[in-house]
Design an enzyme around this catalytic site. Sequence first.
Site, PDB file in Angstrom:
ATOM      1  N   ALA A  78       1.152  -6.853 -14.588  1.00  0.00           N
ATOM      2  CA  ALA A  78       1.122  -8.215 -15.125  1.00  0.00           C
ATOM      3  C   ALA A  78      -0.172  -8.894 -14.697  1.00  0.00           C
ATOM      4  O   ALA A  78      -0.601  -8.761 -13.556  1.00  0.00           O
ATOM      5  CB  ALA A  78       2.320  -9.001 -14.622  1.00  0.00           C
ATOM      6  N   GLY A 118       6.972  -1.561  -7.945  1.00  0.00           N
ATOM      7  CA  GLY A 118       6.869  -2.577  -6.914  1.00  0.00           C
ATOM      8  C   GLY A 118       6.125  -3.787  -7.420  1.00  0.00           C
ATOM      9  O   GLY A 118       5.182  -3.666  -8.206  1.00  0.00           O
ATOM     10  N   GLY A 119       6.545  -4.978  -6.984  1.00  0.00           N
ATOM     11  CA  GLY A 119       5.863  -6.196  -7.396  1.00  0.00           C
ATOM     12  C   GLY A 119       5.810  -6.335  -8.906  1.00  0.00           C
ATOM     13  O   GLY A 119       6.830  -6.311  -9.583  1.00  0.00           O
ATOM     14  N   ASP A 120       4.595  -6.477  -9.432  1.00  0.00           N
ATOM     15  CA  ASP A 120       4.419  -6.602 -10.887  1.00  0.00           C
ATOM     16  C   ASP A 120       3.846  -5.320 -11.473  1.00  0.00           C
ATOM     17  O   ASP A 120       3.157  -5.351 -12.494  1.00  0.00           O
ATOM     18  CB  ASP A 120       3.510  -7.791 -11.207  1.00  0.00           C
ATOM     19  N   GLU A 121       4.143  -4.189 -10.851  1.00  0.00           N
ATOM     20  CA  GLU A 121       3.616  -2.889 -11.289  1.00  0.00           C
ATOM     21  C   GLU A 121       4.736  -2.045 -11.890  1.00  0.00           C
ATOM     22  O   GLU A 121       5.779  -1.840 -11.268  1.00  0.00           O
ATOM     23  CB  GLU A 121       2.986  -2.166 -10.098  1.00  0.00           C
TER      24      GLU A 121
END
Length: 225
Positions: A78, A118-121
């Site tokens: 993102a 993980g996160g925006d990945e």
Amino acid sequence: MDSVLHTRGRFGPRTLLITAAALPLTGWTVHALALHRKLAATRKDPLTGLMRRDAYTVRACRLLARHGDAAAVVMVDADQFKEINDRLGHAAGDTVLASIAARLTAWAGPRAAVGRLGGDEFAVVLELPTARRALRLGQLVRMLHTPVALGDGRTVDVAASVGAATPDAVGSYDLSALQRAADAALYDGKHSGRAVLATTAHAAVPSVNGRRAGRMGTAVWGRAA
């Protein structure tokens, strides 16, 4: 008395024995179903419903083995996600992540492996024949650049960077190698509004712990490979 005898006539010793034996089995069945639900929950990310890294990796490797050169590994990040969190709040950020996950799932289809790393990945492995690659990746970019509606009626403009790698272009069937190449291609196209297909040059980009060197979170861990 007659009713008791009648009941005993309908439920003889054999019936009662079977019923008694079934009770522990029923208990084990309930336990097994609860355990299955618990295990399924550990395989999925609670926010997006996508597979977590371990479950994704297992399915992704199977798809690579099955589809060979027709497979593709797609990495998605993102864009400006921290800004969305800071400006609109974490609830809005969660909505954006869930929307990206839903769009990836719709784009990839039920036979793909779609995971939140993980996160925006995010990562996707799917069958993507050469003749359709450019068209399908362009479609994905457009889907990911569609504004997201928030729960309070507002909308937020979103975007995501996309990199893809295929065994025939990279020269490897290894999932980690393909993800590294796709990640490097993604970085080349960051904020460009287009998907970048990895080449052998992207496969040679130094990496740390399986991620492109220089990516956030790789500066102090391990060493370049």
